[in-house]
Structure formats: structure tokens, C-alpha cells
Design an enzyme around this catalytic site. Structure first.
Site, PDB file in Angstrom:
ATOM      1  N   HIS A 176      10.389   2.224  18.201  1.00  0.00           N
ATOM      2  CA  HIS A 176       9.391   2.871  18.267  1.00  0.00           C
ATOM      3  C   HIS A 176       8.460   3.386  16.953  1.00  0.00           C
ATOM      4  O   HIS A 176       7.708   4.036  16.902  1.00  0.00           O
ATOM      5  CB  HIS A 176       9.181   4.240  19.162  1.00  0.00           C
ATOM      6  CG  HIS A 176      10.177   4.001  20.379  1.00  0.00           C
ATOM      7  ND1 HIS A 176       9.689   3.934  21.506  1.00  0.00           N
ATOM      8  CD2 HIS A 176      11.526   4.249  20.483  1.00  0.00           C
ATOM      9  CE1 HIS A 176      10.475   3.684  22.330  1.00  0.00           C
ATOM     10  NE2 HIS A 176      11.976   3.885  21.714  1.00  0.00           N
ATOM     11  N   SER A 194     -10.400  -7.305  -3.504  1.00  0.00           N
ATOM     12  CA  SER A 194     -11.621  -6.737  -2.744  1.00  0.00           C
ATOM     13  C   SER A 194     -12.781  -6.907  -3.591  1.00  0.00           C
ATOM     14  O   SER A 194     -12.695  -6.990  -4.899  1.00  0.00           O
ATOM     15  CB  SER A 194     -11.540  -5.378  -2.345  1.00  0.00           C
ATOM     16  OG  SER A 194     -12.880  -4.782  -2.056  1.00  0.00           O
ATOM     17  N   LYS A 231      -7.585  -3.039  -5.182  1.00  0.00           N
ATOM     18  CA  LYS A 231      -7.178  -3.713  -4.151  1.00  0.00           C
ATOM     19  C   LYS A 231      -6.437  -4.901  -4.287  1.00  0.00           C
ATOM     20  O   LYS A 231      -6.654  -5.725  -4.989  1.00  0.00           O
ATOM     21  CB  LYS A 231      -8.016  -3.765  -2.826  1.00  0.00           C
ATOM     22  CG  LYS A 231      -8.895  -2.750  -2.381  1.00  0.00           C
ATOM     23  CD  LYS A 231      -7.831  -1.852  -1.535  1.00  0.00           C
ATOM     24  CE  LYS A 231      -7.555  -2.372  -0.082  1.00  0.00           C
ATOM     25  NZ  LYS A 231      -8.313  -2.526   0.643  1.00  0.00           N
ATOM     26  N   GLU A 263      -2.025 -11.676   7.047  1.00  0.00           N
ATOM     27  CA  GLU A 263      -2.788 -10.918   8.015  1.00  0.00           C
ATOM     28  C   GLU A 263      -3.645 -12.284   8.816  1.00  0.00           C
ATOM     29  O   GLU A 263      -3.877 -12.519  10.104  1.00  0.00           O
ATOM     30  CB  GLU A 263      -4.373 -10.216   7.434  1.00  0.00           C
ATOM     31  CG  GLU A 263      -3.801  -8.981   7.004  1.00  0.00           C
ATOM     32  CD  GLU A 263      -4.710  -8.289   6.191  1.00  0.00           C
ATOM     33  OE1 GLU A 263      -5.866  -8.398   6.621  1.00  0.00           O
ATOM     34  OE2 GLU A 263      -4.552  -7.905   4.746  1.00  0.00           O
TER      35      GLU A 263
END
Ligand code: ARG
Length: 456
Positions: free
Chosen positions: A156, A277, A283, A290
Site C-alpha cells: 500500500h 528544466s 531540476k 517517465e
């Protein structure tokens, strides 16, 4: 321009309609396979006397010239010639003259295209299998480095029990091994020759389908000509196996993305596999992970797309089947490149072993250890669970953990608890003691790795 099939037509062609019907913009990927198929077919036509040996050798020569030109990118495909088969036939005619017209004896584009697809997929599935082996090798190497690296195991997405990071990696090894086995097994069904099914019913010419099957390196011919030209289950099986594989890669990527976050800080990817970024200078984003997670969606789409194309088609060939190609090419490309990226990304990823281990020390993931401890000392597990649950609640209110509870307090609960409890509660002990087969105990993880090395 006159169509190669234009005999019975007297209406004129419209370029925009030709463009809608054409597959050449994408099926030119099959040029190599189409020529290989034609070479086998013409050899058989010559050997069986269906055409003369002179005709067969002229056509063979012409096809070899075309193969050379295709390999060197010296050909121009045209929409007017609709698809790869007609484009190459036209080029062959330009190359050797009207004798080229003998090549299409006892053959149809229907068995031709199915043959091309089988040849293409066989080659690319074998390539994907090699890439999977490379990735599995990297997983095992990484796992071996991290047998004794402790991390929180989750259910979980909550800390559940501490585990070995090597164990976690070997879970993916298991998934990838089954994915690979599925692809290997599917090769049996890709390795079939539709050639000689002709349009749908076979042919009156005395062809030798066993000869072309052998010539093309297929294991067997399709037993039924209607089946040979009209089914695409070999592609569906590939798309379905690829979907399961991409789902596994996507789950792994999801974990890598989480682990790279400030909240986890478990791993760091190299700059090569990260991007920055355009506005936030600090970043470092796990874009490749992804993207693989995202690209799983297009592979699932390719599967559902082709299933939907197929589901209402009466036997045998229907032009709908031309829609089988782009999804297959797309999935071959997506799976192959995703595997390459995964292999590089995992091989070069650094692991913050100290932080990983420490994050199992500020939690209650050792609560099972205490319950098991009580159970082995005679308290039924259900009651032990209740006692520990209450203690966890009490600790939460005090802002401490089980390892911070003083011995007197433990002994006030039950004198069965002795000083060895603190060692029992340590994460490393919790991991080491899980000796059950396939468990996270170091010895078990090592055994998994040994087995994997033998497999590889
Ligand atoms: N381009 C076609 C395809 O990909 C080749 C087969 C065409 N056959 C036909 N009867 N129109 O399916």
C-alpha cells in the site's frame, strides 16, 4: 499512371484516393523481407518448372540488384504504386523488362504480405530477446552488489517490512524472465510460412510450399491457405507479450521516479539519463523513466487497435488488414529502445544505501518481528498481534519507535521479552532471518542470483 492491377479498370485514378489506400509510406520497412520472399518464390518457380530456369535466373539477378539498391537507400517509392509489393515489382520491371511479370505466378500480395510480416517479426523478436537478456544480466549484477543493502519493503506504499534491495531487483528479474520466455515460446507461431497460400485458396500451379518454407528458414508452412493469408494472431501475440513486458518496465520506472524524489532519495540517475528544466535551474528530472512509463500506453494501444481491426473480419483477406503494420512497427521500436534505455539506466544508477537503510529505522516496519518473537515464546500469534498493535499506538503517541521502548516496559507487558529483543528488532536481523525459500534473507537472495546466473 496505369496500375499493375489496372486491366479491368477504365475509370481514372484520383491522387487523394490513392494516398488514402496506399501503405507504401509505412510498409517500405518490409522491403528487405519482400525481396527475400520473392527470391525464395522465384527459386521454387524455376525448380518446379513453372517458369523456365532462364526466366528464374534473370528475375533472381534483378531482385539482387534491387536488394543492393534498397540496402544503399537508392530507391524512391511512389504512392501511385500503392505498397511495397507493387513498388518493388515496378522497379524490377524497370530493371529487367517484361520477364519480371513471371514473378507473380502462383502468388498473391495476400500471401506475400503475410510472409513479409512473419519474416520481419521473427527477426525483430529475436533481437528483442537479446536485449532482454542484456537487461536481465544488468539486473543480476546490480542485485549482486546490493544483496546486503537494506530498504523498506512496501505494501500500500506504506513501510511494511525491511527487505534486501537485491531482492527487490530480483523480483523484476523474475518478471523479465517470464516475459522473455513468453516471447521465446511465441516464436513457434511466428516461425510459419504463409507463402503459397496465394490469394486465399492455394493455386493450380504445381508449387512446392515445403521448398519455400525451408528456403525462408521457417519451421513449417501454414496447413490452411485461408488461415495463412487472413490471420494476424502471431502479431497479436507479440503485441500482447509486449504489453505485459511494458507494464513491468512501467512499474519499475514508476518506482525509479519515486526513488529519485526528494521524499525518497534512494537512487540517483546519471546525467545521461536525466534532463533539466527550462525554467527551474535546480531540476534533474527522470525523463527517460517517465517516458518508458508513458510509452507503455502506446503499446497497449497497438494491441487494442489490432484486436479491434480483426474482430469483425470475415475470411479471408480484407484491406482492413493493412492496418496491422504501423502498430507492429511501433511496438517493435518502442520495446527495443525502452529495453536499451532501461539497461543503461539501471547499470549506471547509484544507490544511496545509507539513506535507504536508515529509512527503515524511523518506522514500525519491525512490528512483525516483535509479534513473531512473542509467538515463538508461546503467545498465540493473534494475541501477539494485538499486544504489539497496542504498543505501536502507545509509541506513536509518545513519538518513539519499538526499539526505543525500555526493557522494563517490555517486561511489564510480558516477562517473556528479554534483552535479545533489541537485536531482533534491528532491520538487518529482520532481513537476514527471512530464510524461507524465495524470501529476502541474504542467503535466499544469493541463491536466487546463483540460479539466475546459471539461466543466463
Ligand atoms: N498493402 C496490402 C496490405 O498491407 C497488401 C495486400 C493487398 N492485397 C489486396 N488484395 N489488396 O495488406
Amino acid at each position: 499512371m496505369a496500375k499493375l492491377w489496372g486491366g479491368r479498370f477504365d475509370g481514372k485514378n484520383e491522387a487523394w484516393i490513392d494516398a488514402f489506400g496506399a501503405s507504401i509510406p509505412f510498409d517500405q520497412k518490409l522491403a528487405k523481407q519482400d525481396i527475400i520472399g520473392s527470391l525464395a518464390h522465384v527459386k521454387m518457380l524455376g525448380a518446379t518448372g513453372i517458369i523456365t530456369t532462364e526466366e528464374a535466373s534473370e528475375i533472381t539477378k534483378g531482385l539482387n540488384i534491387l536488394a543492393e539498391k534498397v540496402a544503399n537507400n537508392e530507391v524512391t517509392f511512389t504512392i501511385e504504386n500503392e505498397d511495397i509489393h507493387l513498388n518493388l515489382e515496378k522497379m524490377l520491371t524497370d530493371e529487367i523488362g517484361l520477364v519480371a511479370g513471371n514473378l507473380h505466378t502462383a502468388r498473391s500480395r495476400n500471401d506475400q504480405v503475410a510472409t513479409d510480416m512473419h519474416l520481419y517479426l521473427k527477426e525483430h523478436v529475436q533481437d528483442i530477446i537479446e536485449k532482454m537478456t542484456d537487461f536481465r544480466r544488468v539486473l543480476v549484477e546490480k542485485a549482486e552488489e546490493h544483496v546486503e543493502t537494506i530498504m523498506p519493503g512496501y505494501t500500500h506504499l506504506q513501510h511494511a517490512q525491511p527487505i534486501s534491495f537485491g531482492h527487490h531487483l530480483m523480483a523484476y528479474y523474475g518478471m523479465l524472465s517470464r516475459d522473455q520466455a513468453r516471447l521465446e515460446e511465441s516464436l513457434k507461431r511466428i516461425d510459419l510460412s504463409p507463402l503459397g497460400s496465394a490469394a486465399l485458396a492455394g493455386t493450380t500451379f504445381p508449387i512446392d510450399r515445403f521448398m519455400t518454407t525451408e528456403e525462408l528458414g521457417f519451421a513449417a508452412p501454414y496447413n490452411n491457405s485461408l488461415d495463412g493469408v487472413s490471420d494476424r494472431d502471431f502479431i497479436l501475440e507479440f503485441l500482447s507479450n509486449s504489453s505485459i513486458l511494458m507494464m513491468h518496465l512501467s512499474r519499475f520506472c514508476e518506482e525509479i521516479i519515486l526513488w529519485c524524489s526528494n521524499e525518497f532519495k534512494f537512487v540517483e540517475l546519471t546525467d545521461t539519463f536525466s534532463t533539466g528544466s527550462s525554467i527551474m535551474p535546480q531540476k534533474k528530472n527522470p525523463d527517460m523513466a517517465e517516458l518508458i512509463r508513458g510509452k507503455s500506453g502506446r503499446v497497449f494501444g497497438d494491441l487494442i487497435g489490432l484486436l479491434t481491426v480483426m474482430k469483425g473480419l470475415p475470411l479471408a483477406y480484407n484491406k482492413d488488414l493493412q492496418e496491422d503494420k504501423e502498430g507492429m512497427f511501433d511496438t517493435v521500436h518502442t520495446v527495443a529502445t525502452s529495453l536499451e534505455i532501461m539497461t543503461g539506466m539501471i547499470a549506471t544508477m547509484s544507490v544511496n544505501t545509507i539513506h535507504m537503510a536508515e529509512s527503515t529505522e524511523k518506522d514500525f516496519s519491525n512490528a512483525t518481528e516483535l509479534a513473531d518473537y512473542l509467538a515463538t515464546r508461546g503467545i498465540p500469534f493473534r494475541q501477539a498481534h494485538e499486544i504489539v498493535g497496542k504498543l505501536v499506538l502507545d509509541c506513536t503517541q509518545k513519538g518513539i519507535y519499538l526499539q526505543d521502548v525500555p526493557l522494563e516496559e517490555y517486561q511489564a507487558i510480558t516477562p517473556l521479552i528479554e534483552v535479545d529483543i533489541y537485536d531482533t528488532l534491528a532491520s538487518k536481523t529482520a532481513v537476514i532471518r527471512r530464510h524461507s525459500f524465495g524470501g529476502t534473507g541474504f542467503d535466499q537472495v544469493k541463491a536466487q542470483i546463483d540460479l539466475a546466473k546459471k539461466e543466463l
